[in-house]
Scaffold this motif. Structure first.
Motif, short mmCIF file in Angstrom:
data_model
loop_
_atom_site.label_atom_id
_atom_site.label_comp_id
_atom_site.label_asym_id
_atom_site.label_seq_id
_atom_site.Cartn_x
_atom_site.Cartn_y
_atom_site.Cartn_z
N THR A 52 85.82 6.21 45.90
CA THR A 52 85.22 4.92 46.23
C THR A 52 84.91 4.84 47.71
O THR A 52 83.85 4.31 48.11
N ILE A 53 85.80 5.36 48.54
CA ILE A 53 85.59 5.32 49.99
C ILE A 53 84.37 6.17 50.37
O ILE A 53 83.52 5.75 51.17
N ILE A 54 84.27 7.37 49.80
CA ILE A 54 83.14 8.24 50.11
C ILE A 54 81.83 7.61 49.66
O ILE A 54 80.82 7.63 50.37
N ALA A 83 78.99 15.70 56.35
CA ALA A 83 80.10 16.11 55.50
C ALA A 83 79.70 16.15 54.03
O ALA A 83 80.03 17.10 53.30
N ILE A 84 78.96 15.14 53.57
CA ILE A 84 78.55 15.08 52.16
C ILE A 84 77.59 16.23 51.84
O ILE A 84 77.68 16.86 50.78
N GLY A 85 76.66 16.51 52.75
CA GLY A 85 75.72 17.61 52.52
C GLY A 85 76.41 18.95 52.42
O GLY A 85 76.08 19.77 51.55
N CYS A 86 77.38 19.18 53.28
CA CYS A 86 78.13 20.44 53.23
C CYS A 86 78.92 20.56 51.93
O CYS A 86 78.94 21.62 51.29
N GLU A 87 79.57 19.48 51.54
CA GLU A 87 80.39 19.51 50.32
C GLU A 87 79.53 19.80 49.09
O GLU A 87 79.92 20.61 48.24
N GLY A 99 79.39 20.05 63.21
CA GLY A 99 80.16 19.55 62.08
C GLY A 99 80.05 20.45 60.86
O GLY A 99 81.04 20.67 60.15
N GLY A 100 78.85 20.98 60.60
CA GLY A 100 78.68 21.90 59.48
C GLY A 100 79.49 23.16 59.64
O GLY A 100 80.11 23.65 58.68
N LEU A 101 79.50 23.71 60.84
CA LEU A 101 80.29 24.92 61.10
C LEU A 101 81.79 24.62 60.99
O LEU A 101 82.56 25.44 60.49
N LEU A 102 82.19 23.44 61.44
CA LEU A 102 83.60 23.05 61.30
C LEU A 102 83.98 22.94 59.83
O LEU A 102 85.08 23.36 59.43
N PHE A 103 83.08 22.42 59.01
CA PHE A 103 83.34 22.33 57.58
C PHE A 103 83.57 23.71 56.99
O PHE A 103 84.49 23.92 56.18
N VAL A 104 82.73 24.67 57.36
CA VAL A 104 82.87 26.04 56.86
C VAL A 104 84.21 26.63 57.28
O VAL A 104 84.91 27.26 56.47
N ILE A 105 84.59 26.43 58.53
CA ILE A 105 85.87 26.95 59.02
C ILE A 105 87.03 26.35 58.25
O ILE A 105 87.97 27.05 57.85
N LEU A 106 86.99 25.04 58.03
CA LEU A 106 88.07 24.39 57.29
C LEU A 106 88.15 24.89 55.85
O LEU A 106 89.25 25.15 55.33
N ASP A 123 91.98 19.43 51.33
CA ASP A 123 91.10 19.19 50.20
C ASP A 123 89.77 18.62 50.67
O ASP A 123 89.53 18.43 51.87
N TYR A 124 88.89 18.33 49.71
CA TYR A 124 87.54 17.92 50.08
C TYR A 124 87.54 16.58 50.80
O TYR A 124 86.71 16.34 51.68
N PHE A 125 88.49 15.69 50.47
CA PHE A 125 88.54 14.41 51.16
C PHE A 125 89.01 14.59 52.61
O PHE A 125 88.49 13.94 53.53
N GLY A 126 89.96 15.49 52.81
CA GLY A 126 90.40 15.78 54.17
C GLY A 126 89.29 16.40 55.00
O GLY A 126 89.09 16.04 56.17
N ARG A 127 88.52 17.31 54.39
CA ARG A 127 87.38 17.90 55.11
C ARG A 127 86.35 16.83 55.44
O ARG A 127 85.76 16.83 56.53
N PHE A 128 86.14 15.94 54.50
CA PHE A 128 85.18 14.86 54.73
C PHE A 128 85.58 14.02 55.93
O PHE A 128 84.75 13.73 56.81
N LEU A 129 86.84 13.62 56.00
CA LEU A 129 87.30 12.79 57.10
C LEU A 129 87.23 13.53 58.43
O LEU A 129 86.78 12.97 59.45
#
Length: 232
Positions: A12-14, A113-117, A167-174, A182-188
């Motif tokens: 719901t938050i996302i 974050a949403i695009g990367c996920e 941010g996209g590169l950080l998402f990949v690293i995480l 998890d995906y919510f933690g990566r999103f935040l």
């Protein structure tokens, strides 16, 4: 307590942040249309282009069809309503729209974050995952500027797409090095990082180096390197 609440309501938050980012981006598109002296239909079209344009481009490239904006009518309806409201409120609010760049920074982080996920869910490689985050975040703005017959802002040295790329590169690293997140933690983490970078860049006016025209004397030397210009 707060963390458990966030985890229990993460979808719901996302969704709420996604709709919020869509609305903010729609406002920026509508303002561009208003300042370009378009009629109400043109303003609404630009609002929709910015609000969902990046996501449509991303989904079309990764094969997520029908695209999300066509499966959930709330996005286009929201963009159209926001565009129409902005058209009528813009002349009355004046400088009060200065808060929009800050809200736009929030949308930039959320869309990155949403695009990367989504790209990762569709099995894209890490380069494509990072680029999908950037595309989702800045694609609508590029479409807006093209429709308004302007050079896209992301190509004119502003520290905007760069924040999304980081941010996209950080998402990949995480996702690769910290699998326990998890995906919510990566999103935040990713959305917060992009937001922070963008706000810092706005505060201190960070810009990428931009090309400058070559003086006539330099152009002469480049064309005829063995010739010397007479002294003035």
């Amino acid at each position: 307590m707060e963390l458990s609440f966030l985890s229990a309501h993460r979808d719901t938050i996302i969704l709420g942040l996604d709709l919020f980012g869509t609305a903010v981006f729609a406002v920026t598109g509508a303002l561009r249309g208003f300042r370009s002296h378009l009629d109400v239909l043109g303003v609404v079209v630009l609002a929709c282009a910015v609000g969902v344009g990046g996501g449509i481009t991303r989904d079309a490239l990764i094969g997520a069809t029908p695209v999300a904006a066509f499966q959930d009518g709330r996005y286009l309806i929201l963009c159209a309503i926001v565009g129409a409201i902005t058209f009528y409120l813009a002349p009355r609010l004046g400088d009060r729209w200065n808060i929009i760049p800050v809200l736009d920074a929030v949308g930039l982080g959320v869309f990155t974050a949403i695009g990367c996920e989504k790209a990762m869910l569709y099995g894209c490689e890490w380069v494509a995952v990072a680029l999908c985050g950037v595309m989702t975040a800045v694609g609508g703005g590029v479409i807006r500027d093209v429709l308004a017959m302007r050079i896209p802002a992301v190509l004119r040295s502003d520290f905007y797409a760069t924040a999304a790329l980081i941010g996209g590169l950080l998402f990949v690293i995480l996702s690769r090095c910290v699998p326990q997140v998890d995906y919510f933690g990566r999103f935040l983490i990713v959305s917060g990082t992009v937001l922070l970078i963008r706000l810092i860049a706005m505060r201190f006016k960070f810009r990428l180096p931009e090309a400058h025209s070559i003086p006539s004397s330099q152009r002469w030397r480049l064309r005829y390197p063995r010739l010397r210009l007479p002294k003035e």
